[in-house]
Enzyme design. Structure first.
Site, PDB file in Angstrom:
ATOM      1  N   ARG A 270       0.840  -1.195   0.000  1.00 48.49           N
ATOM      2  CA  ARG A 270       0.000   0.000   0.000  1.00 48.49           C
ATOM      3  C   ARG A 270       0.879   1.250   0.000  1.00 48.49           C
ATOM      4  NH1 ARG A 270      -5.039  -1.986   3.861  1.00 48.49           N
ATOM      5  NH2 ARG A 270      -5.304  -3.929   2.689  1.00 48.49           N
TER       6      ARG A 270
ATOM      7  N   ARG B 297       1.759   0.727  10.274  1.00 47.21           N
ATOM      8  CA  ARG B 297       1.374   1.145   8.923  1.00 47.21           C
ATOM      9  C   ARG B 297       2.591   1.049   8.011  1.00 47.21           C
ATOM     10  NH1 ARG B 297      -3.130   3.898   7.543  1.00 47.21           N
ATOM     11  NH2 ARG B 297      -3.592   4.242   9.734  1.00 47.21           N
TER      12      ARG B 297
ATOM     13  N   GLU C  77      -7.121  -1.769  14.805  1.00 48.47           N
ATOM     14  CA  GLU C  77      -7.731  -2.687  13.853  1.00 48.47           C
ATOM     15  C   GLU C  77      -6.737  -3.783  13.476  1.00 48.47           C
ATOM     16  OE1 GLU C  77      -8.931  -0.792  10.229  1.00 48.47           O
ATOM     17  OE2 GLU C  77      -8.869  -2.690   9.142  1.00 48.47           O
TER      18      GLU C  77
ATOM     19  N   SER D  81     -10.702  -6.744   9.254  1.00 46.14           N
ATOM     20  CA  SER D  81     -11.870  -6.044   8.742  1.00 46.14           C
ATOM     21  C   SER D  81     -12.654  -7.048   7.921  1.00 46.14           C
ATOM     22  CB  SER D  81     -11.417  -4.866   7.874  1.00 46.14           C
ATOM     23  OG  SER D  81     -12.490  -4.000   7.620  1.00 46.14           O
TER      24      SER D  81
ATOM     25  N   ARG E 286       0.228  -7.048  12.220  1.00 52.06           N
ATOM     26  CA  ARG E 286      -0.382  -6.461  13.414  1.00 52.06           C
ATOM     27  C   ARG E 286      -0.575  -7.508  14.504  1.00 52.06           C
ATOM     28  NH1 ARG E 286      -4.468  -1.569  11.390  1.00 52.06           N
ATOM     29  NH2 ARG E 286      -2.785  -0.356  10.421  1.00 52.06           N
TER      30      ARG E 286
END
Length: 442
Positions: free
Chosen positions: A274, A289, A361, A364, A403
Site C-alpha cells: 500500500r 502502517r 484494527e 476487517s 499487526r
RNA sequence: GGAGAGAUGGCAGAGUGGUUGAAUGUACCGCCUUGGAAAGGCGGCAUACUCGAAAGGGUAUCCAGGGUUCGAAUCCCUGUCUCUCCGCCA
C-alpha cells in the site's frame, strides 16, 4: 457497482443511503434521472437507425444476388452512415456519463448499519479477553523488537525507505509461525481452501473489487505506461496487490458458478502493498502502517440469501484466531461513514495494544453483497433457474499478520524484555516458549 | 529478447466479405419409446442493453480496441493471452 435498474426504481432510497455515508446525493448522482433518460432515448434512436441500415444492406445482398442494380440502395445506406455515427457518439457519451456515475457510487449500507460520520459512530458490539496486567510499564512493540534484535527499522529504511521493517532470527520465525498457524486453523477447522495467488494483478481485477478507478493513488503501479486513466484498462499492466482479496475474488471474474458449488471459501497468505498516500505523519513509528505487510485473507463466494449468515461466520473465524492466541479484542460494527467503498456492512476486530494503551484494527470483515460480483461479472445459476444472477462476495482478514505480530510483542512482553510465546504458537516455534534476545547485528 | 502458429457458443469443431447469433458433433433440459434403463426419435438450449402491460420486437457481442466497406467471425492495424522453437533465467 450498484444496480442501474435498482437506482432507477429506488432513487429516494439510494439518495438516503448515500446521505448516510456522508455524501451529497446531488453530487454523487449528478443528474442521474435525466442522463438515464437521455441515454435510453439515444439508444432507441441509434438502434432504430441501425435496424433500418441492416434492412438496406440485406436488400443490397438480395439485389446483387439476383443480378439487379443496387446503386440506389447503396447510396441511401451511405447517406445513413454519418447520421448513425453522430447519434452513436451521443449514445456512447450518455452511456459513459452514466457508467462513470455508477462506478463511483459506493455500496449502499445495510439497514442495520448505524449512521455516523466517522469512526466515532462505530459501535463496540462485544469485548473478549482480559487486558493483561503488568507490574512494570509495558513498552510499545518497536522498543521491544529493537531491544531483542528481532526488528530493524533503520536498516529497512536504508534498503527500501520509510515504512518498512526487517525481521531477524526468532522474530522472522514468529511471522512465519503466525501465518502457518492461521492457515492451518482456517483450512482444518473452518473449511477454507488455501490459495497462493499472484502478487501482481491487472487493472480489470482492481476494478472488479473496487480499488479502481477511485483509489489508484493508494496502489503501487509497476508499469511505466503513463498515468492510469479511469475507464482505460490497459491490457498487460501490473499492480502490486493491496490485499489478497483482489486476486482471490477475481479468480471467478467473468464466470458463472453452479449453485451446488456454493459456498466457496478461500484463504490466502500474501504480502500486501500500500502506498499510504495521504497518511504522512500518521503511525510513523513501529510496524502499524507499512508499505508491505503480510496478511491471511478469507474470501467467500455465497448465495445472496446466505451472505448475512456467512458474514457472521467469517467474522467468527477471524475472532477465533485472536481467541486461540489469547489476545484481547473488541468487535466494532462500522458506521455508515467509516465503511469501505465496496462494503454493505463491515465488522472491524480491534486488538488491545498495552504498549500504546489503545485498540487497533487487526481485521476487517465485510459483506459486499453483489457490489463486487457486478463489477467483476461473477454469477451463479440457481438450481432450476433459467437466468444466472450475481452472487455475493465476502472477505475479511484472518488476520493481518504484521499487526498480530506486534500485538503479541506488546501483550506477551515480560519484565526482562523477553516475549512469552502464546500456547497455540509453541508448536509452530519449534517448541520454544520464549523469544529472547537475538545475536546483535551492530 | 528473437521466430512462428493460434484465439469461434459448456466442450469439440466448421466457417476467408452478404438472410451467419453463427453448420455439425457432444454435453445439458423436456417429450416419445421402456417394467425400468441404455440405444433411438422429436423439440429446446448464449449474454447484455433497449422498446413493450404482455406476446413479441430491435441493437450489440465469434479475445479486446481501432480501420476498410453499403455490408466484417471472415480483410487491414494495434494490444492482450495461449502454444511451439531459440536465447536468457530462479
Amino acid at each position: 457497482m450498484i444496480d442501474l435498474a435498482f437506482v432507477r426504481a429506488n432513487l429516494p432510497v439510494v439518495e438516503e443511503k448515500l446521505r448516510s455515508r456522508g455524501m451529497d446525493p446531488a453530487v454523487a448522482l449528478g443528474d442521474f434521472a435525466s442522463i438515464d433518460k437521455e441515454r435510453r432515448e439515444a439508444i432507441t434512436e441509434v438502434e432504430t437507425l441501425k435496424a433500418r441500415r441492416n434492412k438496406l444492406t440485406e436488400e443490397i445482398a438480395r439485389l446483387r444476388k439476383s443480378g439487379a442494380d443496387a446503386t440506389a440502395v447503396t447510396e441511401e445506406t451511405k447517406s445513413l452512415k454519418s447520421e448513425v455515427e453522430t447519434l452513436e457518439a451521443r449514445a456512447t457519451a450518455a452511456d459513459e456519463r452514466l457508467k462513470t456515475i455508477l462506478q463511483t457510487i459506493p455500496n449502499l449500507p445495510q439497514d442495520d448499519v448505524p449512521v455516523g460520520s466517522d469512526e466515532h459512530g462505530n459501535i463496540a458490539e462485544k469485548h473478549w479477553g482480559a487486558k493483561p496486567a503488568f507490574d512494570f510499564t509495558p513498552r510499545p512493540h518497536w522498543e521491544i523488537g529493537e531491544a531483542l534484535n528481532i526488528l530493524d527499522f533503520n536498516r529497512a529504511s536504508k534498503i527500501s525507505g520509510s515504512r518498512f521493517v526487517v525481521h531477524f532470527g526468532a522474530g522472522a520465525r514468529l511471522e512465519r509461525a503466525l501465518a502457518n498457524f492461521m492457515l492451518d486453523l482456517h483450512t482444518r477447522e473452518h473449511g477454507y481452501t488455501e490459495v497462493l495467488p499472484p502478487y501482481m494483478v491487472n487493472s480489470k481485477s482492481l476494478f472488479g473489487t473496487g480499488q479502481l478507478p477511485k483509489f489508484a493513488e493508494d496502489l503501487f503501479h509497476c508499469d511505466d505506461k503513463g498515468p492510469y486513466e479511469p475507464g482505460n484498462f490497459q491490457d498487460g499492466d501490473h499492480w502490486l496487490i493491496p490485499t489478497a482479496e483482489v486476486p482471490v475474488t477475481n479468480l471467478f471474474r467473468d464466470e458463472t458458478i453452479e449453485e451446488s458449488q456454493l459456498p466457496i471459501s478461500f484463504c490466502a497468505y500474501t504480502p500486501c502493498f500500500r502506498s499510504e498516500a495521504g497518511s504522512y505523519g500518521k503511525d510513523v513509528r513501529g510496524m502499524i502502517r507499512q508499505h508491505q505487510f503480510q496478511k491471511v485473507e478469507l474470501v467467500k463466494f455465497v448465495r445472496p440469501e446466505d451472505s448475512e449468515r456467512e458474514h457472521e461466520a467469517l467474522t467468527r473465524h477471524a475472532e477465533t484466531i485472536l481467541e486461540r492466541l489469547e489476545l484481547p479484542y473488541r468487535r466494532m460494527l462500522l458506521c455508515t461513514g467509516d465503511m469501505g467503498f465496496a462494503s454493505s456492512k463491515t465488522y472491524d476486530l480491534e486488538v488491545w495494544l498495552p504498549g500504546q494503551q489503545l485498540y487497533r484494527e487487526i481485521s476487517s470483515c465485510s459483506n459486499f453483497e453483489s457490489f463486487q460480483a457486478r463489477r467483476a461479472n461473477i454469477r451463479y445459476r440457481p438450481a432450476g433457474a433459467k437466468k444466472s444472477e450475481h452472487l455475493h462476495t465476502l472477505n475479511g482478514s484472518g488476520l493481518a499478520v504484521g499487526r498480530t505480530y506486534l500485538a503479541i510483542l506488546e501483550n506477551y512482553q515480560q519484565a526482562d524484555g523477553t516475549i512469552r510465546v502464546p500456547h497455540a504458537l509453541v508448536p509452530y516455534m519449534n517448541g520454544d516458549t520464549v523469544i529472547g534476545k537475538q545475536q546483535s547485528r551492530s
